[in-house]
Motif scaffolding. Structure first.
Motif, short mmCIF file in Angstrom:
data_model
loop_
_atom_site.label_atom_id
_atom_site.label_comp_id
_atom_site.label_asym_id
_atom_site.label_seq_id
_atom_site.Cartn_x
_atom_site.Cartn_y
_atom_site.Cartn_z
N VAL A 264 -4.68 1.76 -10.00
CA VAL A 264 -3.44 1.14 -8.92
C VAL A 264 -4.36 0.95 -7.70
CG1 VAL A 264 -2.22 2.24 -7.48
CG2 VAL A 264 -1.53 2.21 -9.76
N ASP A 265 -4.99 2.02 -7.19
CA ASP A 265 -6.52 1.96 -6.13
C ASP A 265 -7.16 0.53 -6.47
OD1 ASP A 265 -5.66 4.05 -4.58
OD2 ASP A 265 -7.08 5.34 -5.13
N LEU A 266 -7.68 0.32 -7.13
CA LEU A 266 -8.74 -0.71 -8.05
C LEU A 266 -7.95 -1.97 -6.96
CD1 LEU A 266 -11.32 -2.37 -8.56
CD2 LEU A 266 -10.66 -1.59 -10.68
N GLN A 267 -6.48 -1.95 -8.10
CA GLN A 267 -5.49 -3.62 -7.64
C GLN A 267 -5.05 -3.81 -5.91
OE1 GLN A 267 -2.00 -3.14 -9.55
NE2 GLN A 267 -2.11 -5.36 -8.37
N MET A 268 -5.35 -2.44 -5.10
CA MET A 268 -5.12 -2.57 -4.17
C MET A 268 -6.70 -2.90 -3.05
SD MET A 268 -1.87 -2.17 -3.77
CE MET A 268 -1.93 -2.89 -4.91
N TYR B 94 0.60 -1.59 -0.16
CA TYR B 94 -0.12 0.28 -0.13
C TYR B 94 0.99 1.31 -0.41
CZ TYR B 94 -3.40 -3.37 0.97
OH TYR B 94 -4.19 -4.92 0.80
N GLU B 95 1.79 0.54 0.85
CA GLU B 95 3.13 2.40 0.68
C GLU B 95 3.68 2.67 -0.36
OE1 GLU B 95 7.03 3.67 3.42
OE2 GLU B 95 6.09 2.05 3.02
N GLU B 96 3.70 1.61 -1.37
CA GLU B 96 4.51 1.07 -2.95
C GLU B 96 3.28 1.49 -3.64
OE1 GLU B 96 6.96 0.63 -5.45
OE2 GLU B 96 6.90 0.50 -3.76
N GLY B 97 2.02 0.81 -3.62
CA GLY B 97 0.74 1.73 -4.37
C GLY B 97 0.32 3.68 -4.46
N ILE C 98 -9.26 -5.09 -4.27
CA ILE C 98 -9.06 -6.28 -4.53
C ILE C 98 -8.18 -6.69 -3.44
CG2 ILE C 98 -8.60 -8.21 -5.93
CD1 ILE C 98 -9.79 -6.26 -8.20
N TYR C 99 -6.70 -6.46 -3.90
CA TYR C 99 -6.16 -7.20 -2.39
C TYR C 99 -6.52 -7.17 -1.22
CZ TYR C 99 -2.94 -8.14 -6.19
OH TYR C 99 -2.31 -8.68 -8.06
N TYR C 100 -6.74 -6.12 -0.41
CA TYR C 100 -7.43 -5.86 0.58
C TYR C 100 -8.24 -6.22 0.70
CZ TYR C 100 -7.79 -3.36 5.28
OH TYR C 100 -7.05 -2.89 6.31
N HIS C 101 -9.68 -6.40 0.01
CA HIS C 101 -10.53 -6.72 -0.09
C HIS C 101 -10.15 -8.39 0.30
CE1 HIS C 101 -15.43 -8.54 -0.26
NE2 HIS C 101 -14.59 -9.00 -1.07
N GLU C 102 -9.18 -9.10 -0.08
CA GLU C 102 -8.65 -11.16 -0.61
C GLU C 102 -8.02 -11.19 1.03
OE1 GLU C 102 -9.24 -11.56 -4.87
OE2 GLU C 102 -7.31 -11.12 -4.41
N GLY C 103 -8.05 -9.87 1.57
CA GLY C 103 -6.80 -10.43 3.35
C GLY C 103 -5.74 -9.94 3.03
N MET C 104 -5.25 -8.93 2.09
CA MET C 104 -3.81 -8.56 1.78
C MET C 104 -3.42 -7.49 3.48
SD MET C 104 -0.92 -9.33 1.15
CE MET C 104 0.74 -8.61 0.81
N GLU C 105 -3.10 -7.60 4.53
CA GLU C 105 -3.20 -6.55 5.13
C GLU C 105 -1.48 -5.80 4.74
OE1 GLU C 105 -5.25 -5.64 8.32
OE2 GLU C 105 -6.23 -7.36 7.72
N LEU D 129 -8.56 1.77 1.48
CA LEU D 129 -7.44 1.16 1.75
C LEU D 129 -6.77 1.69 3.15
CD1 LEU D 129 -6.43 2.02 -1.77
CD2 LEU D 129 -6.94 -0.65 -1.06
N PRO D 130 -6.04 0.87 3.61
CA PRO D 130 -5.43 1.23 5.31
C PRO D 130 -4.77 2.59 5.04
CG PRO D 130 -4.18 -0.89 4.29
CD PRO D 130 -5.50 -0.30 2.87
#
Length: 466
Positions: free
Chosen positions: A321-325, A304-307, A327-334, A456-457
């Motif tokens: 970029v936000d949409l990809q992030m 998320y910092e890289e994004g 999706i990842y956050y929704h799928e459990g990527m902390e 997003l976090p």
């Protein structure tokens, strides 16, 4: 000559006593410089001779390139972001181990035709559905996944190159697309490694023409094209609209492009390798019994910092970029923190060191599928795929300072820029026709869950480079 009073400046015109005191300063500085030089030389000789200083061995070798230059006053200059690499001393003494057995995934094959290809031209990355994507992360003894190179989708090699690479079991690979770089010759390559490794520079037709106009390209009796140690391998019919996305094909799918390879070292085209590749394999794979090694990113740990950095530096369209992030956050990527098993979720992806086992190849396929579905910013998807595979793949993420000691970084011949990188809204992309037609299509395919409530976090910028 008139002399200035006590309040005058130094130099010509000062009083005799002051002048004599001042004249001693250059001598003292010279003595200090000599003392510094002798002290550093003594330390250097000790580190090269002392067995207890093995960890400093790269200081004694050109391949480390870590000794700091002295400034004119004899003091060390500002430190480079480099450190010594504890490589072995002699490539000829390196023992090549037996290959790692395939434990979890024993058989891996690839989907090469999609049913929907009958109605539309085939896409290089295929038309993976969300369900297929989810199934690809479930590990089984036998697996079949999308992995680029769909039938009749591009990235074709000349027959003479296809024949040549059949013998390549140890590979140093690099790539140049859209004429961004020129080949840089590796240094410190032992005779053993010159015979053992294939040095393969993958280029598109635009880059080959650029290289041919600027450096000497030699053609061997079989029709192979060479620039120094590099064998030029031209890919015809680029599979993507975006040159950066085309560059991910040889970088991530090295095992598909060179299927006979047991081991590979990928370096970006702007880099000049300074360390013998056999020593790299021994240090980063064989010594710790790893099958995949990559450096920790210099600045960022969280995707998320890289994004956030990618958006502010305008390296790809912000809403995508936000949409990809999301999706990842929704799928459990902390976000990354110190409790995670990996030292970072963000790699310094310009150097990839791999043994081509089935699990390593699967990781590369899944990584490429994310790059194909979403943005070409591969550092965003690396940590996500590692997260999904858990402990199945034994990574070695080594210090960034060692990464910087592996090569010399050269400037691109020019900077890449595409209009989509500057887009601020989805409407702008659609109205201006900036949507890629062969990549990133997952961003335009309805996601099977509602993302409207996903926030997003918060990003804590840990570096000025962010």
């Amino acid at each position: 000559m008139a002399r200035r009073g006590k309040g005058g400046g130094g130099g010509a015109g000062v009083g005799d006593a002051a002048w004599r005191r001042g004249s001693a300063r250059p001598r003292l500085l010279l003595v200090s410089a000599v003392a510094w030089a002798l002290l550093l030389l003594a330390f250097h000789l000790w580190s090269c001779a002392s067995p207890s200083a093995y960890f400093l061995s790269a200081l004694c070798r050109k391949d480390g390139e870590v000794v700091r230059a002295l400034d004119p006053m004899g003091t060390p200059s500002k430190p480079l972001h480099r450190c010594s690499i504890p490589v072995a001393d002699d490539p000829d003494a390196v023992v090549i181990p037996k290959r790692t057995p395939n434990a979890i995934v024993k058989n891996l094959s690839y989907i090469t035709v999609d049913k929907r290809d009958k109605d539309s031209p085939p896409l290089f990355g295929g038309r993976q559905t969300w369900k297929q994507r989810e199934e690809s992360f479930k590990l089984n003894a036998t697996m079949k996944v999308h992995c680029g190179f769909m039938k009749n989708s591009g990235a074709d090699m000349d027959a003479v190159d296809v024949e040549y690479i059949q013998k390549c079991k140890f590979v140093v690979a690099s790539g140049i697309f859209d004429g961004y770089d020129a080949p840089h010759q590796p240094s410190n390559i032992s005779l053993r490694s010159q015979k053992l490794f294939c040095f393969l520079m993958v280029v598109d037709e635009v880059s080959f023409d650029f290289i041919e106009q600027n450096v000497t390209v030699k053609v061997d009796s079989a029709g192979g094209k060479w620039v120094g140690i590099w064998r030029l391998v031209t890919l015809h019919r680029p599979p993507f609209d975006e040159p950066r996305r085309n560059g991910k094909v040889p970088k991530i799918l090295t095992h598909r492009l060179f299927p006979q390879a047991w081991y590979s070292i990928w370096i970006d085209g702007k880099m000049e390798l300074m360390v013998d590749p056999l020593l790299i394999l021994e240090r980063y794979l064989w010594r710790g019994k790893y099958t995949f090694a990559v450096a920790v990113h210099k600045h960022h740990r969280s995707i998320y910092e890289e994004g956030d950095a990618i958006k502010r530096r305008k390296r790809y369209a912000r809403p995508l970029v936000d949409l990809q992030m999301k999706i990842y956050y929704h799928e459990g990527m902390e976000p990354w923190d110190e409790t995670k098993r990996m030292p970072s979720d963000i790699p310094e992806g310009a150097v990839l060191i791999r043994e081509h086992t089935t699990i390593t190849d699967l990781f590369s396929c899944l990584w490429f599928n994310e790059v194909n579905l979403f943005t070409p910013r591969d550092q965003l998807s690396f940590g996500y795929v590692a997260h999904r595979l858990g402990d199945a793949l034994k990574f070695f993420m080594f210090p960034n300072c060692e990464y910087n000691s592996l090569f010399i970084l050269h400037r691109h011949t020019r900077e890449h820029s595409s209009k989509v990188e500057w887009a601020k809204t989805i409407d702008e992309i659609l109205k201006k026709g900036l949507k890629e037609s062969r990549g990133g299509l997952g961003l335009w395919t309805p996601y099977p869950a509602d993302l409207s409530s996903v926030e997003l976090p918060a990003v804590k910028r840990t570096s000025q480079a962010s």
